[in-house]
Write an enzyme that holds these catalytic residues in place. Structure first.
Site, PDB file in Angstrom:
ATOM      1  N   HIS A  89       0.832  -1.206   0.000  1.00 55.27           N
ATOM      2  CA  HIS A  89       0.000   0.000   0.000  1.00 55.27           C
ATOM      3  C   HIS A  89       0.868   1.259   0.000  1.00 55.27           C
ATOM      4  O   HIS A  89       0.642   2.187  -0.784  1.00 55.27           O
ATOM      5  CB  HIS A  89      -0.919   0.000   1.223  1.00 55.27           C
ATOM      6  CG  HIS A  89      -1.666   1.289   1.419  1.00 55.27           C
ATOM      7  ND1 HIS A  89      -2.649   1.711   0.553  1.00 55.27           N
ATOM      8  CD2 HIS A  89      -1.564   2.258   2.372  1.00 55.27           C
ATOM      9  CE1 HIS A  89      -3.129   2.882   0.966  1.00 55.27           C
ATOM     10  NE2 HIS A  89      -2.488   3.233   2.065  1.00 55.27           N
TER      11      HIS A  89
ATOM     12  N   LYS B 273     -10.357  11.786   7.125  1.00 54.50           N
ATOM     13  CA  LYS B 273     -10.475  10.487   7.782  1.00 54.50           C
ATOM     14  C   LYS B 273     -11.454  10.504   8.937  1.00 54.50           C
ATOM     15  O   LYS B 273     -12.054   9.476   9.244  1.00 54.50           O
ATOM     16  CB  LYS B 273      -9.103  10.082   8.359  1.00 54.50           C
ATOM     17  CG  LYS B 273      -8.007   9.937   7.328  1.00 54.50           C
ATOM     18  CD  LYS B 273      -8.076   8.587   6.661  1.00 54.50           C
ATOM     19  CE  LYS B 273      -6.816   8.341   5.836  1.00 54.50           C
ATOM     20  NZ  LYS B 273      -6.806   6.971   5.308  1.00 54.50           N
TER      21      LYS B 273
ATOM     22  N   SER C 233     -15.204   5.805  10.787  1.00 50.11           N
ATOM     23  CA  SER C 233     -14.559   4.512  10.577  1.00 50.11           C
ATOM     24  C   SER C 233     -15.543   3.458  11.071  1.00 50.11           C
ATOM     25  O   SER C 233     -16.229   3.677  12.063  1.00 50.11           O
ATOM     26  CB  SER C 233     -13.245   4.396  11.353  1.00 50.11           C
ATOM     27  OG  SER C 233     -12.377   5.455  11.033  1.00 50.11           O
TER      28      SER C 233
END
Lengths: 429, 429
Positions: A142, A262, A266
């Site tokens: 990644h 972000k 989540s």
């Protein structure tokens, strides 16, 4: 190791469907609302939820040092704080009580009616009150893909990456369990070729395929957790979808890292699978070259062979599998992450959560984000309903699944499934 | 505005020393252990601590909608969650009860003996259980200084800085109140000119002069807090020393931001000074050019004139003043920070803490970190004891003080004082 509890031949008197993630050898921990709207800590065998609070009141944990209300709580934090020895005693006892040969609860209809629930009678909650949440960046594939796309293809990995399990702090308040819908974030982005930012819904909402581990309280502030002890302080793991807004991220993240890109949401799978249950699937991780500094060095097998899948389900149609990866690809182990996190004396508490970072494998179909799978949107993914996806559309549901499988047994996490709702519109409030 | 409570002419029947930060117009909130080792929520007038839990039990808050145990808690979170209207009712009532003309408690020796403590009888605790902690980077002078030192002197500010109140997530678990000593962190650093990192105690431990504000729970996940409402959700402020390890930071922070360089410790002053108490010191902030996007635009005065000082006290000697700054220099207001933080739907909870970022003023003696004051260690600071400091030495105590002052009154924060202990040595454990 509690061998009996992990014995693949053991059967439960509770029915376990074929290919279930939750045979009697799993015994995950979660928090749910019962049909009486009481919150309790529980476990799961097959498709049956088990009320540990009720079991404890009825004496099924007698002899294990537990406070009376340890399972009658809205989080697992206190139980996790009791430590590994207690976790094992409880897990082993549960295995014993639900063993097909044990008649005590099996043949007590009254108790069974109090303790057992079908899944449609309960509502899963967040399993822990998360004090602090940290996200790592520990997949070499990644980090390399991101480096190739956004920095220098010939020097994709940054100089520190092979020396440090790079991580950063995230937001606890927006971690939600599977099933809770998530809103597309609004935010600032800089259109390509422009110098003035604009405001509006993110156009590049992405998932990140991750796992996360949950810690117990392990150290005093100012003292490190040595790497050889680190695994003892990891209670278990969940699947983790670290929702990300790539366009917001691109504009905001230099120099202090991702923030609003972000922290809007989540999503996690609600059952914490213990490290004891995952023990049979321990494997060696990738060779680390250069050798890390001594405080990060470890011998033996510290990776785990966990199959991971991501599907996207557009509204009212079937889902399309978009990624197949594996947790074993991770370059840095969870023990290395925890040892690094605390080497400066950072205190870790019970219920803290640490994400792996996006888990990408070596092949193009094993990448852990749309950004990588579509290579920045250049190669859209064809969906079964004929549409294409560069990123996630409004009303798409992203579903992540994870399980370990060998010749004898399957131990899984179930799924984390969450729908992306359209962005909040202030004018319609 | 509660005019009576802020009336500068009001006197208390409790003695207030000259130049005290805590006249009857302040009424900060904190948590302390009493002489009976009971934890309670309290306030302070002069050098007298006041047990609000005892006051409530004795009926002094009758008529205000408060639960019986609201002040008998180890954090202010529930009280803060009650909202601004309740904060004001309580603060106004406290002002009334301790007004010099009010005999009710003044003349009740029995009650006074239960409610009042001298400062040496109590031990201040962390005032809130901090769910999430965010640190901003909102001083233009600081961001410019950092840019000059580490990036391009001619383009010191990054392109996003004037458009975004840049922020990032920090670690809650290591925020400690004034008086708790802090350990020099161990960690990885890359020596100048080398390619391989080394491990050991940080050689560049620094303070960062900041303030922090504490929020109440204000929004649902997925919904923003509009800028015009943002100030209503800020309970108050503390002084904040964001301990930093510059050498660790330099090696780790690209691309995801500071991590171990910051999360070993942050220290706060223990009394939360309410926004109502700070109201008389509201001033206009710096002109913002370019104009921010609409969700960040505000009219009027949203900065606060708070004098800030930092001293370093080597062990067993007197302290040396090393910086004199002011919170009014901040480019982005707290309301802008909170509106930005939630514009993507990020949920904010009661007790969350948001740091200002290092507060540097326009002159060299107003910089908010040793890194800036010594310009990366090039210009050491002379101490009164004849020694020099580039960064913070073992056993130095860093003391930050903050206060507002006009012709009529002084409202202050007291201090955050914390000693830096030598690094943890595993071989001596």
């Amino acid at each position: 190791m509690p061998d009996i509890t992990n014995d693949p031949l053991r059967k439960s008197w509770i029915d376990v469907p074929e290919n279930s993630d939750f045979p009697i050898q799993n015994i995950p921990f979660g928090v749910f609302l019962t049909r009486e709207d009481i919150i309790t800590i529980g476990t799961r065998i097959g498709d049956t939820a088990i009320d540990l609070g009720a079991m404890h009141q009825l004496g099924y944990f007698d002899g294990i040092p537990l406070t009376d209300d340890i399972f009658l709580q809205d989080s697992l934090n206190d139980f996790i704080s009791d430590g590994k020895k207690t976790w094992r005693l409880v897990r082993n006892r549960i295995g014993d009580i639900f063993d097909s040969t044990n008649p005590v609860l099996r043949d007590n209809e009254n108790h069974r009616n109090i303790i057992l629930f079908s899944l449609d009678e309960i509502e899963m909650q967040l399993p822990v009150q998360i004090g602090d949440y940290t996200d790592f960046y520990s997949s070499k594939e990644h980090a390399t893909n991101v480096g190739k796309m956004f920095r220098d293809p010939d020097n994709a990995l940054l100089p520190n990456w092979l020396h440090i399990p790079v991580g950063y702090h995230g937001r606890s308040s927006t971690i939600v369990p599977s099933g809770v819908a998530v809103r597309r974030p609004n935010g600032q982005t800089l259109p390509v070729g422009e110098t003035q930012p604009v405001f509006g819904p993110s156009q590049r909402v992405d998932f990140e395929l991750e796992t996360a581990f949950i810690t117990t309280d392990a150290n005093l502030m100012g003292e490190p957790i040595p790497i050889e002890e680190a695994e003892d302080y990891i209670f278990g793991m969940v699947l983790f979808n670290d929702w990300s807004a790539r366009d917001i991220q691109k504009w905001e993240y230099v120099p202090l890292g991702p923030f609003l890109a972000k922290n809007f949401a989540s999503s996690i799978s609600p059952w914490i699978v213990t490290m004891d249950a995952l023990e049979p699937f321990r494997v060696k991780g990738p060779k680390q070259d250069p050798q890390p500094l001594p405080y990060l060095q470890q011998e033996g097998a510290h990776a785990f062979d966990i199959n991971l899948e991501v599907s996207i389900q557009p509204e009212n149609t079937e889902e399309t599998l978009v990624s197949t990866s594996n947790f074993k690809y991770m370059y840095w182990s969870m023990a290395q992450q925890l040892a690094h996190h605390t080497v400066n004396g950072c205190r870790v508490n019970s219920g803290d959560m640490m994400g792996s970072g996006t888990i990408s494998g070596p092949t193009e179909d094993s990448y852990g984000s749309m950004m990588e799978l579509t290579w920045g949107g250049k190669n859209p993914i064809k969906m079964k309903d004929g549409t294409e996806r560069k990123f996630i559309n409004d009303n798409d549901t992203v579903i992540m699944r994870g399980y370990c499988q060998n010749d004898e047994i399957r131990i899984g996490f179930g799924e984390v499934s969450s729908k992306l709702l359209p962005a909040f519109d202030s004018s319609q409030k």
